[in-house]
Design a protein around this motif. Structure first.
Motif, short mmCIF file in Angstrom:
data_model
loop_
_atom_site.label_atom_id
_atom_site.label_comp_id
_atom_site.label_asym_id
_atom_site.label_seq_id
_atom_site.Cartn_x
_atom_site.Cartn_y
_atom_site.Cartn_z
N GLN A 23 21.88 2.92 51.64
CA GLN A 23 23.11 2.19 51.96
C GLN A 23 23.90 1.81 50.71
O GLN A 23 25.06 1.40 50.80
N ASP A 24 23.28 1.95 49.52
CA ASP A 24 23.96 1.57 48.28
C ASP A 24 24.48 2.76 47.49
O ASP A 24 25.26 2.58 46.55
N ILE A 25 24.04 3.96 47.83
CA ILE A 25 24.34 5.11 46.98
C ILE A 25 25.85 5.35 46.88
O ILE A 25 26.40 5.51 45.78
N ALA A 26 26.54 5.39 48.02
CA ALA A 26 27.98 5.68 47.99
C ALA A 26 28.74 4.59 47.24
O ALA A 26 29.64 4.88 46.43
N ARG A 27 28.40 3.32 47.48
CA ARG A 27 29.12 2.22 46.82
C ARG A 27 28.90 2.25 45.31
O ARG A 27 29.86 2.09 44.53
N LYS A 28 27.67 2.49 44.89
CA LYS A 28 27.38 2.53 43.46
C LYS A 28 28.03 3.76 42.81
O LYS A 28 28.46 3.70 41.65
N PHE A 29 28.11 4.85 43.56
CA PHE A 29 28.75 6.04 43.01
C PHE A 29 30.24 5.80 42.79
O PHE A 29 30.83 6.31 41.82
N GLU A 30 30.87 5.04 43.68
CA GLU A 30 32.28 4.70 43.48
C GLU A 30 32.48 3.90 42.20
O GLU A 30 33.47 4.09 41.48
N VAL A 31 31.54 3.01 41.92
CA VAL A 31 31.61 2.24 40.67
C VAL A 31 31.51 3.18 39.47
O VAL A 31 32.23 3.04 38.48
N LEU A 32 30.63 4.17 39.57
CA LEU A 32 30.50 5.14 38.48
C LEU A 32 31.78 5.95 38.31
O LEU A 32 32.21 6.21 37.18
N LEU A 33 32.40 6.33 39.42
CA LEU A 33 33.67 7.05 39.34
C LEU A 33 34.74 6.20 38.66
O LEU A 33 35.54 6.70 37.85
N ASP A 34 34.78 4.91 38.97
CA ASP A 34 35.73 4.02 38.31
C ASP A 34 35.47 3.97 36.81
O ASP A 34 36.42 3.92 35.99
N SER A 35 34.21 3.98 36.41
CA SER A 35 33.86 3.97 34.99
C SER A 35 34.31 5.24 34.30
O SER A 35 34.85 5.21 33.19
N LEU A 36 34.10 6.38 34.96
CA LEU A 36 34.58 7.64 34.40
C LEU A 36 36.10 7.64 34.25
O LEU A 36 36.63 8.09 33.22
N ALA A 37 36.78 7.15 35.26
CA ALA A 37 38.25 7.11 35.19
C ALA A 37 38.73 6.19 34.08
O ALA A 37 39.70 6.50 33.37
N GLU A 38 38.05 5.06 33.90
CA GLU A 38 38.44 4.12 32.85
C GLU A 38 38.29 4.74 31.46
O GLU A 38 39.17 4.61 30.61
N VAL A 39 37.19 5.44 31.23
CA VAL A 39 36.98 6.09 29.93
C VAL A 39 37.98 7.23 29.74
O VAL A 39 38.49 7.43 28.63
N ALA A 40 38.28 7.96 30.80
CA ALA A 40 39.24 9.05 30.69
C ALA A 40 40.63 8.54 30.36
O ALA A 40 41.41 9.21 29.67
N ARG A 41 40.98 7.32 30.85
CA ARG A 41 42.31 6.75 30.59
C ARG A 41 42.46 6.29 29.15
O ARG A 41 43.57 6.24 28.62
N LYS A 42 41.34 5.92 28.51
CA LYS A 42 41.39 5.36 27.16
C LYS A 42 40.84 6.38 26.17
O LYS A 42 39.63 6.60 26.13
N PRO A 43 41.67 7.01 25.38
CA PRO A 43 41.16 7.94 24.37
C PRO A 43 40.20 7.24 23.44
O PRO A 43 40.30 6.03 23.19
N ALA A 44 39.25 7.98 22.93
CA ALA A 44 38.20 7.39 22.09
C ALA A 44 38.79 6.68 20.88
O ALA A 44 38.36 5.60 20.51
N ARG A 45 39.81 7.23 20.26
CA ARG A 45 40.39 6.61 19.07
C ARG A 45 41.01 5.27 19.40
O ARG A 45 40.83 4.28 18.71
N ALA A 46 41.72 5.22 20.53
CA ALA A 46 42.36 3.97 20.93
C ALA A 46 41.31 2.93 21.28
O ALA A 46 41.46 1.74 20.97
N ALA A 47 40.25 3.36 21.92
CA ALA A 47 39.19 2.42 22.31
C ALA A 47 38.52 1.82 21.08
O ALA A 47 38.20 0.64 21.04
N ARG A 48 38.30 2.64 20.02
CA ARG A 48 37.66 2.13 18.81
C ARG A 48 38.58 1.17 18.07
O ARG A 48 38.15 0.23 17.44
N ALA A 49 39.87 1.45 18.13
CA ALA A 49 40.81 0.55 17.48
C ALA A 49 40.86 -0.78 18.16
O ALA A 49 40.93 -1.82 17.54
#
Length: 481
Positions: free
Chosen positions: A455-481
């Protein structure tokens, strides 16, 4: 009442309300004044005397000491605080390498932590009844040091289990019970290897094996992995290996099963160079399709293989029980070394586990968990293919084990994804940390599904997708700055 009286007198002494050298009231008088039993006062006075707050003069009564034990503690603390900062103690080069390269995670439970079974599904009551029965009248010989590589009853039960499930024909005496796989690797590398000798390991591969082998002075040669497992060179290309560490039934972490041709090639290379293969069979019990894969040890007679297994995946990691299956000529030496280095014990745990296996509970638990984990794996695969696409699943994923590998775009930082997911309450491991050769390194995530309720797999996977999207939105250089 005696605790309240003790605390009251002690605080009064420490705060100076009862000054040094003050004579305390006679126990009979204080008891009458407070309306309590005299024995209570006598007990409190005795405690204060024992701890150094008071002194007693025969026939003269009890007096408060001028020097109190707490003053020594506080003055020592003040002295430590006032002292100049001390430099960090110098570690040995070996110690510094262990600490600087540490990969063990402080987070060990929750979606999607790889390598962890569902601890809530363990048959606690059945196992607890066995443990309780043993502890009602524990045999003294199970409560002292052990010698011989583990409780004979557990080795007997394991030998029967391995014969049925892994085609391993061994006597119980060939089995050494260890405290997990790290101790097993440590024992083998200490007894059969010398500092400076070479060990071949998979790349990517299990960080714990590399750490233990390097800590024992072995030089590591990292060999890449393809869809058939470790790529075994025909020639040593330098100094031949003393050890070859492999996970042939389910390569860790990528997942391919070593082909039969590659297994025979590996055995031939080991025989030619006089090498020992350490076969880590960490989760072979969990195959969700087809027949079990034969072990390297059971493939050829007198194979130069030391087989290693554990109960961490089938039962629970905190049990800290693993085992080695040894060629017969090594048994006596390993038994003696195991007792000498580690001072064996935990025989009550061994006895409980032996009964658990012999009574059929272990096999039944594995069957039940195999079905449960198969459903959870299928749910996670479906989510990945539906939400991301089939290409995000690593090409070498097999229908086995307790985790999947999610591949990431080449320019995505999997360490940042792990940190972002952890901040959102989801755990995973970065694939890049399992590589030693930077040229081979690829980003990805190890997603453990065993410990995640359906019952938790789909909900937790959505959280992981949000994390992937957040990292994709922020380039590594900008994030380090």
């Amino acid at each position: 009442m005696n605790r309240r009286l003790y605390r009251g007198l002690r605080e009064a002494i420490l705060e100076g309300a009862i000054a040094a050298d003050t004579r305390l009231p006679a126990s009979r008088d204080l008891a009458a004044e407070l309306g309590i039993a005299r024995n209570t006062v006598v007990h409190v006075y005795s405690q204060l005397l024992a701890e150094g707050y008071t002194r007693s003069r025969q026939g003269n009564g009890t007096f408060v000491n001028a020097s109190l034990p707490d003053s020594f503690l506080s003055s020592g603390r003040r002295a430590r605080l006032a002292a100049a900062p001390q430099p960090r103690p110098a570690l040995s080069p070996r110690g510094a390498a262990i600490v600087d390269g540490a990969s063990a995670s402080p987070y060990q439970w929750g979606a999607f932590m790889p390598g962890v079974p569902d601890l809530t599904e363990f048959p606690h009551r059945k196992f607890g009844r066995i443990v309780s029965a043993l502890w009602r009248n524990p045999p003294p010989d199970l409560l002292t040091y052990a010698h011989g590589g583990g409780l004979p009853a557990l080795r007997e039960a394991l030998a029967q289990h391995l014969a049925l499930t892994r085609s391993i024909d061994c006597d119980p005496e060939q089995i050494i019970i260890t405290e997990g796989s790290h101790q097993a690797i440590d024992l083998a590398s200490r007894i059969l290897g010398d500092p400076g000798e070479v060990a071949w390991v998979e790349d990517p591969g299990y960080w714990g094996a590399r750490t233990v082998l390097q800590a024992n002075g072995l030089r590591i040669r990292h060999l890449p992995v393809d869809e058939e497992g470790m790529q075994v060179p025909q020639e040593a290309g330098g100094e031949p290996p003393r050890f070859i560490f492999v996970t042939p039934s389910h390569q860790y972490p990528l997942g391919p099963v070593m082909s039969l041709a590659r297994r025979r090639q590996l055995l031939a290379v080991a025989r030619r160079h006089g090498s020992w293969i350490i076969e880590d069979d960490y989760d072979s019990e969990f195959r969700f399709s087809g027949r079990p894969i034969a072990s390297l040890l059971g493939l050829e007679p007198d194979a130069p293989v030391i087989y290693m297994g554990t109960f961490s995946k089938t039962l629970y990691p905190g049990l800290r029980v693993g085992y080695l299956v040894l060629p017969r000529p090594l048994v006596a030496a390993f038994q003696a070394a195991h007792a000498e280095l580690y001072r064996e014990g935990h025989q009550m745990t061994h006895a409980a586990l032996a009964a658990f296996i012999a009574d059929g509970h272990y096999a039944a638990h594995i069957r039940r968990m195999r079905m449960l984990y198969g459903r959870r794996r299928a749910m996670l695969v479906n989510l990945i293919e539906r939400r991301l696409g089939a290409d995000w699943l690593h090409r070498d994923a097999s229908l086995a084990g307790l985790h999947l590998v999610l591949t990431l775009p080449p320019d995505m930082d999997d360490l940042r994804v792990v940190e972002e997911a952890r901040a959102r309450g989801v755990l995973t491991r970065p694939l890049s940390r399992y590589y030693a050769d930077p040229a081979l390194r690829r980003p990805g995530l190890l997603l453990g599904f065993a410990c995640v309720p359906e019952q938790d797999i789909a909900r937790k996977f959505e959280v992981l997708l949000d994390s992937l999207a957040e990292v994709a939105r922020k380039p590594a250089r900008a994030a380090r700055a």
